[in-house]
Design a protein around this motif. Structure first.
Motif, PDB file in Angstrom:
ATOM      1  N   LEU A   1       0.821  -1.202   0.000  1.00 40.79           N
ATOM      2  CA  LEU A   1       0.000   0.000   0.000  1.00 40.79           C
ATOM      3  C   LEU A   1       0.864   1.265   0.000  1.00 40.79           C
ATOM      4  O   LEU A   1       2.034   1.219   0.374  1.00 40.79           O
ATOM      5  CB  LEU A   1      -0.903   0.003   1.244  1.00 40.79           C
ATOM      6  N   PRO A   2       0.314   2.401  -0.410  1.00 43.45           N
ATOM      7  CA  PRO A   2       1.078   3.655  -0.382  1.00 43.45           C
ATOM      8  C   PRO A   2       1.624   3.959   1.002  1.00 43.45           C
ATOM      9  O   PRO A   2       0.962   3.673   2.020  1.00 43.45           O
ATOM     10  CB  PRO A   2       0.033   4.703  -0.814  1.00 43.45           C
ATOM     11  N   SER A   3       2.815   4.530   1.072  1.00 41.36           N
ATOM     12  CA  SER A   3       3.471   4.780   2.360  1.00 41.36           C
ATOM     13  C   SER A   3       2.645   5.679   3.272  1.00 41.36           C
ATOM     14  O   SER A   3       2.706   5.556   4.496  1.00 41.36           O
ATOM     15  CB  SER A   3       4.855   5.397   2.134  1.00 41.36           C
ATOM     16  N   ALA A   4       1.841   6.568   2.692  1.00 47.29           N
ATOM     17  CA  ALA A   4       1.063   7.507   3.503  1.00 47.29           C
ATOM     18  C   ALA A   4       0.013   6.815   4.361  1.00 47.29           C
ATOM     19  O   ALA A   4      -0.342   7.305   5.443  1.00 47.29           O
ATOM     20  CB  ALA A   4       0.394   8.546   2.602  1.00 47.29           C
ATOM     21  N   ILE A   5      -0.498   5.680   3.910  1.00 47.18           N
ATOM     22  CA  ILE A   5      -1.552   4.986   4.657  1.00 47.18           C
ATOM     23  C   ILE A   5      -1.095   3.638   5.211  1.00 47.18           C
ATOM     24  O   ILE A   5      -1.838   2.964   5.908  1.00 47.18           O
ATOM     25  CB  ILE A   5      -2.808   4.769   3.782  1.00 47.18           C
ATOM     26  N   LEU A   6       0.131   3.260   4.901  1.00 45.65           N
ATOM     27  CA  LEU A   6       0.584   1.912   5.244  1.00 45.65           C
ATOM     28  C   LEU A   6       0.559   1.648   6.745  1.00 45.65           C
ATOM     29  O   LEU A   6       0.093   0.595   7.196  1.00 45.65           O
ATOM     30  CB  LEU A   6       1.993   1.673   4.685  1.00 45.65           C
ATOM     31  N   PHE A   7       1.057   2.592   7.541  1.00 39.32           N
ATOM     32  CA  PHE A   7       1.110   2.339   8.992  1.00 39.32           C
ATOM     33  C   PHE A   7      -0.287   2.210   9.581  1.00 39.32           C
ATOM     34  O   PHE A   7      -0.538   1.320  10.411  1.00 39.32           O
ATOM     35  CB  PHE A   7       1.888   3.446   9.709  1.00 39.32           C
ATOM     36  N   ASP A   8      -1.210   3.079   9.163  1.00 43.23           N
ATOM     37  CA  ASP A   8      -2.583   2.990   9.673  1.00 43.23           C
ATOM     38  C   ASP A   8      -3.215   1.645   9.304  1.00 43.23           C
ATOM     39  O   ASP A   8      -3.902   1.022  10.136  1.00 43.23           O
ATOM     40  CB  ASP A   8      -3.432   4.133   9.107  1.00 43.23           C
ATOM     41  N   GLU A   9      -2.996   1.182   8.076  1.00 44.44           N
ATOM     42  CA  GLU A   9      -3.558  -0.094   7.652  1.00 44.44           C
ATOM     43  C   GLU A   9      -2.867  -1.263   8.353  1.00 44.44           C
ATOM     44  O   GLU A   9      -3.502  -2.278   8.663  1.00 44.44           O
ATOM     45  CB  GLU A   9      -3.442  -0.245   6.130  1.00 44.44           C
ATOM     46  N   PHE A  10      -1.579  -1.120   8.606  1.00 48.67           N
ATOM     47  CA  PHE A  10      -0.829  -2.125   9.369  1.00 48.67           C
ATOM     48  C   PHE A  10      -1.429  -2.251  10.774  1.00 48.67           C
ATOM     49  O   PHE A  10      -1.680  -3.367  11.267  1.00 48.67           O
ATOM     50  CB  PHE A  10       0.636  -1.713   9.426  1.00 48.67           C
ATOM     51  N   CYS A  11      -1.687  -1.118  11.421  1.00 50.54           N
ATOM     52  CA  CYS A  11      -2.292  -1.133  12.753  1.00 50.54           C
ATOM     53  C   CYS A  11      -3.690  -1.745  12.698  1.00 50.54           C
ATOM     54  O   CYS A  11      -4.085  -2.504  13.607  1.00 50.54           O
ATOM     55  CB  CYS A  11      -2.374   0.289  13.317  1.00 50.54           C
ATOM     56  N   HIS A  12      -4.428  -1.425  11.642  1.00 58.24           N
ATOM     57  CA  HIS A  12      -5.778  -1.977  11.475  1.00 58.24           C
ATOM     58  C   HIS A  12      -5.721  -3.502  11.372  1.00 58.24           C
ATOM     59  O   HIS A  12      -6.525  -4.209  11.997  1.00 58.24           O
ATOM     60  CB  HIS A  12      -6.413  -1.373  10.216  1.00 58.24           C
ATOM     61  N   ALA A  13      -4.771  -4.006  10.585  1.00 57.47           N
ATOM     62  CA  ALA A  13      -4.620  -5.461  10.432  1.00 57.47           C
ATOM     63  C   ALA A  13      -4.281  -6.112  11.769  1.00 57.47           C
ATOM     64  O   ALA A  13      -4.803  -7.191  12.101  1.00 57.47           O
ATOM     65  CB  ALA A  13      -3.541  -5.767   9.401  1.00 57.47           C
ATOM     66  N   LEU A  14      -3.418  -5.453  12.554  1.00 57.25           N
ATOM     67  CA  LEU A  14      -3.065  -5.981  13.868  1.00 57.25           C
ATOM     68  C   LEU A  14      -4.292  -6.041  14.778  1.00 57.25           C
ATOM     69  O   LEU A  14      -4.521  -7.025  15.477  1.00 57.25           O
ATOM     70  CB  LEU A  14      -1.980  -5.112  14.510  1.00 57.25           C
ATOM     71  N   LYS A  15      -5.083  -4.971  14.768  1.00 60.50           N
ATOM     72  CA  LYS A  15      -6.274  -4.918  15.621  1.00 60.50           C
ATOM     73  C   LYS A  15      -7.307  -5.958  15.205  1.00 60.50           C
ATOM     74  O   LYS A  15      -8.099  -6.424  16.034  1.00 60.50           O
ATOM     75  CB  LYS A  15      -6.882  -3.514  15.577  1.00 60.50           C
ATOM     76  N   LEU A  16      -7.311  -6.310  13.920  1.00 62.19           N
ATOM     77  CA  LEU A  16      -8.233  -7.346  13.444  1.00 62.19           C
ATOM     78  C   LEU A  16      -7.781  -8.745  13.849  1.00 62.19           C
ATOM     79  O   LEU A  16      -8.514  -9.717  13.670  1.00 62.19           O
ATOM     80  CB  LEU A  16      -8.352  -7.274  11.917  1.00 62.19           C
ATOM     81  N   GLY A  17      -6.548  -8.831  14.354  1.00 64.69           N
ATOM     82  CA  GLY A  17      -6.072 -10.111  14.845  1.00 64.69           C
ATOM     83  C   GLY A  17      -5.095 -10.846  13.951  1.00 64.69           C
ATOM     84  O   GLY A  17      -4.690 -11.969  14.255  1.00 64.69           O
ATOM     85  N   PHE A  18      -4.670 -10.209  12.845  1.00 64.73           N
ATOM     86  CA  PHE A  18      -3.688 -10.867  11.981  1.00 64.73           C
ATOM     87  C   PHE A  18      -2.330 -10.898  12.683  1.00 64.73           C
ATOM     88  O   PHE A  18      -1.875  -9.907  13.251  1.00 64.73           O
ATOM     89  CB  PHE A  18      -3.581 -10.138  10.637  1.00 64.73           C
ATOM     90  N   LYS A  19      -1.679 -12.060  12.598  1.00 64.79           N
ATOM     91  CA  LYS A  19      -0.437 -12.268  13.340  1.00 64.79           C
ATOM     92  C   LYS A  19       0.796 -12.372  12.445  1.00 64.79           C
ATOM     93  O   LYS A  19       1.923 -12.334  12.941  1.00 64.79           O
ATOM     94  CB  LYS A  19      -0.535 -13.560  14.167  1.00 64.79           C
ATOM     95  N   LYS A  20       0.586 -12.531  11.135  1.00 61.18           N
ATOM     96  CA  LYS A  20       1.725 -12.701  10.227  1.00 61.18           C
ATOM     97  C   LYS A  20       1.560 -11.701   9.077  1.00 61.18           C
ATOM     98  O   LYS A  20       0.693 -11.862   8.211  1.00 61.18           O
ATOM     99  CB  LYS A  20       1.788 -14.133   9.703  1.00 61.18           C
ATOM    100  N   ILE A  21       2.424 -10.664   9.075  1.00 56.78           N
ATOM    101  CA  ILE A  21       2.219  -9.528   8.171  1.00 56.78           C
ATOM    102  C   ILE A  21       3.520  -9.195   7.435  1.00 56.78           C
ATOM    103  O   ILE A  21       4.585  -9.088   8.047  1.00 56.78           O
ATOM    104  CB  ILE A  21       1.733  -8.292   8.942  1.00 56.78           C
ATOM    105  N   ILE A  22       3.396  -9.015   6.121  1.00 56.79           N
ATOM    106  CA  ILE A  22       4.504  -8.524   5.288  1.00 56.79           C
ATOM    107  C   ILE A  22       4.228  -7.065   4.935  1.00 56.79           C
ATOM    108  O   ILE A  22       3.120  -6.720   4.517  1.00 56.79           O
ATOM    109  CB  ILE A  22       4.650  -9.364   4.007  1.00 56.79           C
ATOM    110  N   ILE A  23       5.236  -6.217   5.117  1.00 59.22           N
ATOM    111  CA  ILE A  23       5.131  -4.795   4.778  1.00 59.22           C
ATOM    112  C   ILE A  23       5.972  -4.547   3.537  1.00 59.22           C
ATOM    113  O   ILE A  23       7.198  -4.692   3.566  1.00 59.22           O
ATOM    114  CB  ILE A  23       5.618  -3.909   5.934  1.00 59.22           C
ATOM    115  N   GLU A  24       5.331  -4.144   2.442  1.00 62.77           N
ATOM    116  CA  GLU A  24       6.049  -4.032   1.167  1.00 62.77           C
ATOM    117  C   GLU A  24       6.576  -2.641   0.853  1.00 62.77           C
ATOM    118  O   GLU A  24       7.446  -2.482   0.018  1.00 62.77           O
ATOM    119  CB  GLU A  24       5.142  -4.500   0.017  1.00 62.77           C
ATOM    120  N   LYS A  25       6.035  -1.607   1.427  1.00 60.91           N
ATOM    121  CA  LYS A  25       6.448  -0.247   1.095  1.00 60.91           C
ATOM    122  C   LYS A  25       7.129   0.403   2.295  1.00 60.91           C
ATOM    123  O   LYS A  25       6.981  -0.058   3.432  1.00 60.91           O
ATOM    124  CB  LYS A  25       5.227   0.589   0.678  1.00 60.91           C
ATOM    125  N   PRO A  26       7.864   1.500   2.086  1.00 61.22           N
ATOM    126  CA  PRO A  26       8.460   2.189   3.242  1.00 61.22           C
ATOM    127  C   PRO A  26       7.375   2.678   4.190  1.00 61.22           C
ATOM    128  O   PRO A  26       6.365   3.242   3.764  1.00 61.22           O
ATOM    129  CB  PRO A  26       9.212   3.364   2.602  1.00 61.22           C
TER     130      PRO A  26
END
Length: 391
Positions: free
Chosen positions: A63-88
């Motif tokens: 995802l675009p770097s501007a929204i990546l951290f917010d979406e990463f946090c959202h995925a964590l809150k949804l309970g996902f435990k294994k996450i790859i981050i592709e953008k800075p």
């Protein structure tokens, strides 16, 4: 690495606005019999009726770097435990205690695909074999991104990424890996991308200079309006050694550009390598990532400190690019570099025409003797540089 016989029954959940996973990921999922599901946004994934295992399925956030951290946090809150981050990743508002706890209880892998390339392996092999110390390192990751940028790729409605958020994150970790430590940014600058009467601020070209300690410095150059795709790394080393290399571009249909590495001492070629097959650094990286995530290999995964440092470093680079250039003179005066390297930096920064700075700079520091070995450094075609350079 894991094989298809031992692969657990998990899915790979790919989130990308373009819904276009690279060929390397598709190839890996096919070979490993890994099921791949694709969504344009995390919201689309959430509202899909698809049943997924939040403890074990792997979610890839491209995802675009501007929204990546917010979406990463959202995925964590949804309970996902294994996450790859592709953008800075850019963390502008800090991390609260809830997110800190969720990150510590998750497995996170930041994409740094060039660390898994033929070029990176061979360079480190040469440094060790010949007991060479890298001193000045130059990277040039340039391409013509004008059409993609003006069509909004990796943009959000509120944010257009700077040139520091496209190729330069790759260049930074490449240098860190070769020097074996993280650099301190002493200078950065950016130029706008212009097309007719349209302009994208600080998006057309970026330059970063990092200091790594006594006589160790890296200059990173990325021109996103360049006519050709360039991925070069040049290292000036101890005892008159130099290393010149070309990375194969990823996500581009340019199979004629082969990964290559040349070691010289003075004018003499000591060793040269050419990767005849495609340098599958993305494939290698995804294979490594899936293995680390499935088997809970914490030593191969990213920590919360990795995420914070990566963000703070990039935000610092963006901030420095808005400061006055005359501050560089004070920085150079205060670092422990020999006079030749200080003059090289000055010649580069004060060149004036940033779009031609890389080629002009290389000519200024007397590397013409390498013209026949690596002509891509002198703005010739990439295919010509590959064939003449090491084949």
């Amino acid at each position: 690495m894991i094989d298809s016989q031992t692969l657990p029954d998990v899915e790979f959940l790919f989130v990308d606005p373009g819904m276009t996973p690279g060929k390397d990921l598709l190839k890996l999922c096919e070979e490993k019999k890994q099921r791949l599901k694709i969504w344009p946004t995390l919201e689309a994934l959430i509202h899909d009726n698809h049943i997924y295992d939040r403890e074990n399925d792997i979610i890839d956030l491209c995802l675009p770097s501007a929204i990546l951290f917010d979406e990463f946090c959202h995925a964590l809150k949804l309970g996902f435990k294994k996450i790859i981050i592709e953008k800075p990743i850019l963390i502008r508002e800090g991390i609260n205690s809830e997110i800190v706890s969720l990150i510590k209880n998750a497995d996170v892998f930041m994409v740094r695909n060039y660390l898994y390339s033929f070029v990176q392996y061979k360079i480190k092999e040469l440094l060790q074999e010949f007991e060479i110390l890298p001193e000045m390192l130059l990277t040039n990751f340039s391409k013509n991104r004008v059409q993609e940028s003006f069509s909004g790729r990796a943009f959000t409605r509120e944010h257009a990424p700077t040139a520091f958020e496209i190729e330069i994150p790759h260049q930074l970790y490449i240098a860190d890996d070769i020097f074996g430590q993280s650099g301190r940014t002493i200078y950065s600058m950016a130029e706008d991308m212009v097309k007719n009467d349209e302009c994208i601020n600080s998006h057309g070209l970026g330059v970063v200079i990092d200091y790594f300690g006594k006589n160790k410095v890296a200059i990173h150059y990325s021109n996103l309006q360049h006519s050709e795709i360039t991925r070069t790394l040049d290292i000036f080393c101890s005892n008159d050694y130099t290393i010149h290399s070309i990375y194969s571009p990823i996500c581009e249909e340019l199979n004629d550009i082969k990964a290559s590495v040349v070691l010289l001492r003075g004018n003499r070629i000591v060793k040269k390598y050419l990767c005849i097959e495609r340098d599958d650094n993305m494939y290698n990286m995804f294979s490594f990532a899936i293995d680390a995530l499935i088997n809970h290999r914490k030593d191969r995964l990213s920590t919360i400190n990795d995420l914070i440092y990566t963000s703070e470093r990039l935000l610092n680079i963006i901030d420095k690019s808005r400061k006055q250039e005359d501050r560089l003179q004070e920085e150079i005066h205060n670092i422990d570099l020999n006079l030749v390297y200080k003059l090289m930096i000055n010649n580069y920064v004060l060149n004036g025409d940033a779009k031609n700075a890389m080629n002009n700079f290389i000519e200024q520091v007397n590397i013409n003797k390498f013209n026949e070995i690596l002509p891509s450094m002198f703005a010739k075609s990439n295919s010509e540089s590959t064939n003449n350079g090491v084949a």
